[in-house]
Design a protein around this motif. Structure first.
Motif, PDB file in Angstrom:
ATOM      1  N   ILE A   1       0.857  -1.189   0.000  1.00 13.89           N
ATOM      2  CA  ILE A   1       0.000   0.000   0.000  1.00 13.89           C
ATOM      3  C   ILE A   1       0.893   1.239   0.000  1.00 13.89           C
ATOM      4  CG2 ILE A   1      -1.728   1.271   1.323  1.00 13.89           C
ATOM      5  CD1 ILE A   1      -2.647  -1.488   2.406  1.00 13.89           C
ATOM      6  N   ARG A   2       0.578   2.159  -0.921  1.00 10.74           N
ATOM      7  CA  ARG A   2       1.441   3.327  -1.061  1.00 10.74           C
ATOM      8  C   ARG A   2       0.708   4.636  -0.828  1.00 10.74           C
ATOM      9  NH1 ARG A   2       6.296   2.479  -3.936  1.00 10.74           N
ATOM     10  NH2 ARG A   2       6.689   0.252  -4.165  1.00 10.74           N
ATOM     11  N   SER A   3      -0.607   4.582  -0.593  1.00  9.51           N
ATOM     12  CA  SER A   3      -1.311   5.837  -0.338  1.00  9.51           C
ATOM     13  C   SER A   3      -2.232   5.691   0.863  1.00  9.51           C
ATOM     14  CB  SER A   3      -2.117   6.267  -1.565  1.00  9.51           C
ATOM     15  OG  SER A   3      -3.317   5.517  -1.631  1.00  9.51           O
ATOM     16  N   PHE A   4      -2.442   6.835   1.525  1.00  9.42           N
ATOM     17  CA  PHE A   4      -3.299   6.841   2.701  1.00  9.42           C
ATOM     18  C   PHE A   4      -4.738   6.508   2.302  1.00  9.42           C
ATOM     19  CE2 PHE A   4      -5.756   9.053   6.054  1.00  9.42           C
ATOM     20  CZ  PHE A   4      -5.217   8.415   7.159  1.00  9.42           C
ATOM     21  N   GLU A   5      -5.131   7.000   1.150  1.00  9.23           N
ATOM     22  CA  GLU A   5      -6.482   6.729   0.663  1.00  9.23           C
ATOM     23  C   GLU A   5      -6.721   5.224   0.560  1.00  9.23           C
ATOM     24  OE1 GLU A   5      -9.173   8.537  -2.998  1.00  9.23           O
ATOM     25  OE2 GLU A   5      -6.993   8.578  -3.145  1.00  9.23           O
ATOM     26  N   ASP A   6      -5.760   4.557  -0.030  1.00  3.40           N
ATOM     27  CA  ASP A   6      -5.849   3.111  -0.194  1.00  3.40           C
ATOM     28  C   ASP A   6      -5.845   2.414   1.173  1.00  3.40           C
ATOM     29  OD1 ASP A   6      -5.922   0.705  -1.429  1.00  3.40           O
ATOM     30  OD2 ASP A   6      -3.807   0.683  -2.048  1.00  3.40           O
ATOM     31  N   LEU A   7      -4.973   2.873   2.060  1.00  7.20           N
ATOM     32  CA  LEU A   7      -4.861   2.268   3.395  1.00  7.20           C
ATOM     33  C   LEU A   7      -6.183   2.417   4.142  1.00  7.20           C
ATOM     34  CD1 LEU A   7      -2.872   0.959   5.457  1.00  7.20           C
ATOM     35  CD2 LEU A   7      -2.363   3.264   6.263  1.00  7.20           C
ATOM     36  N   LEU A   8      -6.757   3.610   4.072  1.00  3.73           N
ATOM     37  CA  LEU A   8      -8.004   3.896   4.764  1.00  3.73           C
ATOM     38  C   LEU A   8      -9.126   3.047   4.176  1.00  3.73           C
ATOM     39  CD1 LEU A   8      -8.665   5.856   7.051  1.00  3.73           C
ATOM     40  CD2 LEU A   8      -9.202   7.583   5.349  1.00  3.73           C
ATOM     41  N   ALA A   9      -9.158   2.948   2.845  1.00  4.68           N
ATOM     42  CA  ALA A   9     -10.217   2.184   2.188  1.00  4.68           C
ATOM     43  C   ALA A   9     -10.121   0.709   2.553  1.00  4.68           C
ATOM     44  CB  ALA A   9     -10.134   2.373   0.676  1.00  4.68           C
ATOM     45  N   ARG A  10      -8.922   0.205   2.629  1.00  2.56           N
ATOM     46  CA  ARG A  10      -8.771  -1.235   2.867  1.00  2.56           C
ATOM     47  C   ARG A  10      -8.811  -1.615   4.332  1.00  2.56           C
ATOM     48  NH1 ARG A  10      -4.015  -2.606  -1.377  1.00  2.56           N
ATOM     49  NH2 ARG A  10      -3.900  -4.605  -0.294  1.00  2.56           N
ATOM     50  N   HIS A  11      -8.311  -0.745   5.206  1.00  2.00           N
ATOM     51  CA  HIS A  11      -8.180  -1.178   6.598  1.00  2.00           C
ATOM     52  C   HIS A  11      -8.711  -0.206   7.634  1.00  2.00           C
ATOM     53  CE1 HIS A  11      -5.770  -4.466   5.139  1.00  2.00           C
ATOM     54  NE2 HIS A  11      -4.987  -3.618   4.496  1.00  2.00           N
ATOM     55  N   GLY A  12      -9.241   0.946   7.194  1.00  2.00           N
ATOM     56  CA  GLY A  12      -9.638   1.934   8.198  1.00  2.00           C
ATOM     57  C   GLY A  12     -11.001   2.517   7.939  1.00  2.00           C
ATOM     58  N   GLN A  13     -11.261   3.627   8.596  1.00  2.00           N
ATOM     59  CA  GLN A  13     -12.540   4.312   8.418  1.00  2.00           C
ATOM     60  C   GLN A  13     -12.377   5.797   8.727  1.00  2.00           C
ATOM     61  OE1 GLN A  13     -15.238   2.777  11.332  1.00  2.00           O
ATOM     62  NE2 GLN A  13     -13.918   3.304  13.048  1.00  2.00           N
ATOM     63  N   GLY A  14     -13.338   6.598   8.275  1.00  2.00           N
ATOM     64  CA  GLY A  14     -13.318   8.023   8.568  1.00  2.00           C
ATOM     65  C   GLY A  14     -12.320   8.771   7.703  1.00  2.00           C
ATOM     66  N   LEU A  15     -11.900   9.918   8.200  1.00  2.00           N
ATOM     67  CA  LEU A  15     -11.021  10.796   7.423  1.00  2.00           C
ATOM     68  C   LEU A  15      -9.553  10.689   7.818  1.00  2.00           C
ATOM     69  CD1 LEU A  15     -13.147  14.086   7.584  1.00  2.00           C
ATOM     70  CD2 LEU A  15     -12.955  12.531   5.631  1.00  2.00           C
ATOM     71  N   GLY A  16      -9.282   9.995   8.922  1.00  2.00           N
ATOM     72  CA  GLY A  16      -7.922  10.023   9.457  1.00  2.00           C
ATOM     73  C   GLY A  16      -7.776  11.170  10.435  1.00  2.00           C
ATOM     74  N   CYS A  17      -6.596  11.315  11.027  1.00  2.33           N
ATOM     75  CA  CYS A  17      -6.396  12.386  12.012  1.00  2.33           C
ATOM     76  C   CYS A  17      -4.906  12.664  12.168  1.00  2.33           C
ATOM     77  CB  CYS A  17      -6.996  11.990  13.359  1.00  2.33           C
ATOM     78  SG  CYS A  17      -6.162  10.593  14.136  1.00  2.33           S
ATOM     79  N   ASP A  18      -4.594  13.524  13.129  1.00  4.79           N
ATOM     80  CA  ASP A  18      -3.198  13.911  13.305  1.00  4.79           C
ATOM     81  C   ASP A  18      -2.362  12.814  13.961  1.00  4.79           C
ATOM     82  OD1 ASP A  18      -4.978  14.694  15.489  1.00  4.79           O
ATOM     83  OD2 ASP A  18      -3.163  15.387  16.477  1.00  4.79           O
TER      84      ASP A  18
END
Lengths: 843, 120
Positions: free
Chosen positions: A501-518
């Motif tokens: 995985i090379r992007s946060f978007e991809d990481l969030l889509a595959r393993h996370g939720q929401g917008l992310g944070c600091d």
């Protein structure tokens, strides 16, 4: 009350520490120490050969005697006691009065009555002086023999092997460690030790030592065979030093040792005895834990607690001999009438396990573990606390075939009084209390209870108890990074790498939720950088960076940034210094030398940064990554190039290392130090990675820290050549990057690693997880793809245009106000600022 | 100088200032704009969600909030101050850790490619 302590070994010192803690009023304490140095760690004596110094082994905190008000007489042996006058006289004729006398004289090494045992290059293994003599002999020897295949003998064999000698162990009994293990266990132990290059000779009774033909000595055995060697170390057991007792008609034990009662009192109530010299119910104890317990009892006695009593000690042991796990619990040999045993042996993996259970099958009486001692903690608690055995006790030692957890004992089964850490006598109840008071990591538990802080053997169990108590209290034990990712940093790292995985978007889509944070964004950015090492401001990656990484500077309290050009190893040319000075002058920056041997320029506004860096890069500088959770500096002393004491070129090595690892992103910042000799002017032992030159190469220390919680780095390998050193650092750093939590420095990471330094050595040196070549490749990738971030930033117009204060106005931030102090700028304090309301900015 | 937030003016009465193009703000970051002399942090969340709050961090007095990381904490869309990491709700300006450090949220509008701000 005048207290005289005779003997300042491990137990003697523990007594002093306890006494000091109890703050016994009116106690005047004098310590007679026969050796020329204060108490040191005899348990880890063999590390002296792996590069530790006598100072490293010392148990006495600097200033201890002065602060406690105790008088220490070094090199002063107690020669006589006058019980009636209550005085002790030293060998140099000083007589000291006492109200209470505490004997902690320890033991002496037993040398079997062998003709020729007094020859040159024959040693015993007890004090640092013995070790120094062995070291000197090792330098002129090729072959060495240890007489005695017990616990200490094998320790000693490791020492000879570390000295680079062809090593032999000669044992009278039919097996190694005859006291602790049985025949089958002894056989596995022997083959493991032999696989490590130590030759074992059992059932050999040495009768004479004469001149050798191919070596200095010839050892002649009772069976007529012989063995030639250049040096011999006798390690055939210890005997209590009870001569002061015998001379003064104090009672002694049936097999020697100064007889004591449950309160550590000898037959003269004014005299106490503790540690290896004492015999309690005719039994002496050659382990440190019972000695420490006696020290605690004796100190409490003298502080007025008449109830404090010694109740015997469990002689179970677990140790690692040359990397081989060996453990023995309770009735290891099955001598209890009617007992039965279960045995498991795996000759391929060289593992042997045995448990001894009571006749009714309800209780565990003893155990032997060789080759793998993972179950030690559980089995020991079962035996000590008489916990009911499960229906099929064999599963306690059988490997699980279906991945199911073993019938655990579960921390819940233990009573609060169960002693979890025997070195420091910490009970389950105390650990639970610490959790109740807020401790939630193994590091915190160690700090406040001392559990697991000495030998570390109980750390897995301490962790279990801690987690169970946290669960019981309803405290969250989840290690999720934040609300967006139900994973720890280590798990996230793994997901990124395995899923490429090379992007946060991809990481969030595959393993996370929401917008992310600091929390998760910079963590992800750091993981991406460690794995793929793309430019940190490339495309979407820029949006994940903390302000520091986004503007490639350290944000200061007024919103300006500081600028740190890299000066590898702290070396800088006059031209370089002038260029830095000119930049500072031109942009009006405050300059200060950092602790990492470079120059920090403060007070730069965002829009000034690209121009400042353009000039620094033109002068040959690169980003110093002072803003990143990344490799910071490699500090060095001037080394053998200039220094009259220097042993090797520390500056050259520091520059090489800094250039190799610069740009490496990590869970937290990383600092190195390289010293050219043991004077340690680079303070390398206070760094994450510390390197000290020796006559034979480089010693590598890891996981040190200065700052809020100083911690000395620990020696992980000695006398490395440069290639070996770099390889080990590659592995260490990548393993840290891979497994540490967010914002966890190497020292905290180390404190929370179950298995501690031994585990690190197993993974990084013995490659126990089989990941070393992968770690090296990953590091090489990072090294090969290094780029100066500032160079890339100033040449990319898209990135460069982000460096501005206002999107719609070319002016600078007028709210940034400096005043002058000591010839330089500093941010104005509130009362020094012109009144600038949020709404107004002067044109 | 500006009306209380409890009594917002209608959109026609607001004084709108075009501060930049949508493409000037990298999605997931913020910029600082000068609006009638006031420092305003303008954030772009996703492709088109624009929010504006004061840029000055009340705790430090530094003009830095546009440089914080954005994201969400539960229902709140927030920015974390780059100095002390306290979080501000981008829709209301509320400081989640210390309400006394809350800032003002401003009106935003996207007109074609233009980002417009009106002070609250």
């Amino acid at each position: 009350m005048k207290i005289v302590l005779v003997g300042h070994g491990m137990v003697g010192h523990k007594f002093l520490e306890e006494l000091r803690q109890l703050q016994t009023p009116g106690a005047e304490v004098t310590v007679l120490c026969e050796e020329p140095r204060v108490a040191y760690d005899r348990v880890h004596l063999s590390e002296f050969f792996a590069g530790k110094t006598a100072e490293d082994l010392s148990l006495v905190a600097p200033g201890f005697f002065a602060e406690a008000g105790f008088t220490l007489r070094l090199g002063s042996r107690a020669a006589a006691i006058d019980r009636r006058a209550r005085t002790v006289t030293t060998q140099d004729g000083v007589t000291l009065p006492y109200d209470k006398l505490v004997l902690a004289t320890g033991s002496y090494p037993f040398v079997p009555p062998v003709k020729g045992s007094e020859r040159d290059q024959c040693f015993v293994y007890r004090t640092i002086e013995d070790l120094e003599a062995m070291k000197a002999a090792g330098a002129i020897s090729r072959k060495g023999v240890v007489v005695g295949g017990g616990l200490l003998g094998l320790e000693c064999a490791k020492a000879l092997r570390d000295l680079g000698l062809e090593t032999h162990v000669v044992e009278f009994a039919p097996r190694l460690m005859a006291v602790q293990v049985d025949d089958e266990g002894g056989r596995i132990l022997r083959s493991k030790i032999e696989a490590l290059g130590v030759q074992v000779h059992t059932e050999r009774n040495t009768v004479e030592i004469t001149d050798g033909r191919s070596a200095r000595h010839r050892m002649v055995f009772a069976d007529g065979t012989h063995l030639e060697t250049d040096m011999i170390v006798f390690s055939a057991g210890i005997r209590p030093r009870d001569e002061l007792a015998r001379q003064n008609a104090l009672a002694v034990g049936a097999r020697g040792g100064i007889a004591i009662d449950d309160h550590c009192r000898t037959s003269d109530a004014a005299i106490l005895a503790i540690g290896e010299c004492a015999a309690w119910r005719d039994q002496t104890f050659g382990l440190v834990a019972p000695g420490y317990e006696m020290a605690r009892i004796a100190a409490r006695q003298l502080a007025g607690d008449a109830q404090a009593a010694f109740g015997g000690a469990d002689m179970s042991t677990k140790l690692k001999l040359m990397g081989v796990d060996v453990a023995s619990i309770g009735d290891a040999h099955g001598r209890t009438p009617g007992c039965r045993s279960f045995r498991y042996a795996d000759e391929c993996k060289q593992v042997y396990k045995k448990i001894v259970v009571s006749a009714d099958g309800k209780h565990l009486l003893g155990a032997v573990l060789v080759g793998n001692a993972d179950e030690y903690g559980t089995l020991l608690q079962m035996a000590l606390n008489r916990i009911a055995l499960p229906a099929d006790p064999e599963f306690l030692i059988l490997p699980s075939s279906d991945g199911k957890a073993k019938p655990g004992l579960g921390a819940d089964a233990l009573p609060d009084s169960a002693q979890i850490c025997s070195c420091n006598n910490v009970s389950k109840g105390q650990i639970c209390a610490a959790v109740g008071e807020g401790a939630s990591t193994i590091g915190e538990i160690k700090a406040c209870t001392k559990a697991g802080a000495t030998c570390g053997g109980c750390v897995p169990l301490v962790t279990q108890v801690m987690k169970a108590e946290m669960a019981r209290l309803g405290l969250s034990v989840n290690n999720h990074l934040c609300e967006h990712f139900p994973y720890s940093r280590q798990e996230l790292y793994h997901l990124v790498r395995v899923g490429e995985i090379r992007s946060f978007e991809d990481l969030l889509a595959r393993h996370g939720q929401g917008l992310g944070c600091d929390i998760c964004k910079p963590t992800a950015a750091s993981i991406f950088a460690s794995c793929w090492n793309d430019f940190v401001l490339k495309g979407e990656l820029a949006t994940l960076q903390d302000s520091n990484d986004y503007f490639l500077g350290n944000i200061q309290k007024d919103g300006t940034y500081s600028v740190v050009p890299r000066m590898p190893g702290g070396e800088v040319t006059p031209e370089g210094l002038i260029a830095v000075g000119q930049v500072a002058k031109k942009y009006g920056l405050y300059t200060k030398i950092t602790g990492g041997q470079r120059v920090d320029l403060f007070g730069a506004r965002v829009e000034q940064l690209p121009a400042i860096w353009e000039e620094l890069i033109a002068a040959g500088f690169e980003s110093g990554h002072a803003y990143g959770k990344a490799l910071r500096t490699v500090k060095s002393c001037v080394g053998s190039t200039w220094c009259r004491y220097g042993v090797d070129d520390s500056v050259g090595l520091a520059i090489e290392l800094e250039n190799r690892y610069k740009g490496l992103r990590a869970p937290h910042k990383i600092k190195f130090g390289v010293s050219g000799c043991t004077r340690e002017c680079a303070e390398a032992q206070g760094k994450d990675i510390g390197i000290i030159a020796t006559e034979r190469g480089w010693n590598l220390y890891v996981c040190g820290n200065g700052g809020m919680k100083p911690r000395h780095a620990e020696l992980i390998a000695a006398d490395l050549d440069k290639a070996g050193l770099v390889r080990l650092i590659d592995r260490f750093l990548m393993f840290y990057v891979r497994t540490a939590d967010r914002l966890q420095r190497t020292s905290t990471w180390r404190d929370n690693l179950e298995g501690g330094l031994d585990y690190l050595k197993a993974v990084l040196i013995d490659d126990s997880l089989g990941i070393c070549s992968e770690l090296e490749q990953q590091m090489q990738h990072v090294v090969d793809t290094y780029q100066c971030e500032w160079k890339t930033a100033i040449t990319d117009p898209e990135v460069r245009k982000r460096f501005r204060t206002f999107i719609n106005d070319p002016r600078a931030d007028q709210r940034i106000v400096f005043v002058e102090e000591r010839g330089q700028i500093r941010p104005a304090r509130a009362e020094e600022r012109p009144i600038v309301e949020n709404a107004e900015v002067e044109a | 100088m500006s009306p209380a937030r409890t009594a917002p003016m209608s959109s026609e009465e607001l004084k709108w200032t075009a501060v930049c193009k949508l493409g000037d703000i990298l999605p997931g970051t913020g910029v600082c704009a000068l609006v009638e002399g006031r420092h305003v942090a303008v954030f772009r969340i996703g492709d088109s969600g624009i929010h504006a709050i004061d840029n000055i961090d009340p705790r430090s007095g530094a003009s830095v909030l546009s440089r914080g990381l954005v994201g969400n904490l539960g229902e709140h869309i927030v920015v974390a101050s780059p100095l002390y990491k306290n979080h501000f709700d981008l829709r209301t300006g509320e400081c989640l850790e210390a309400p006394e450090h809350s800032v003002r949220a401003h009106h935003v509008r996207v007109n074609g490619d233009d980002v417009l701000i009106a002070l609250a």
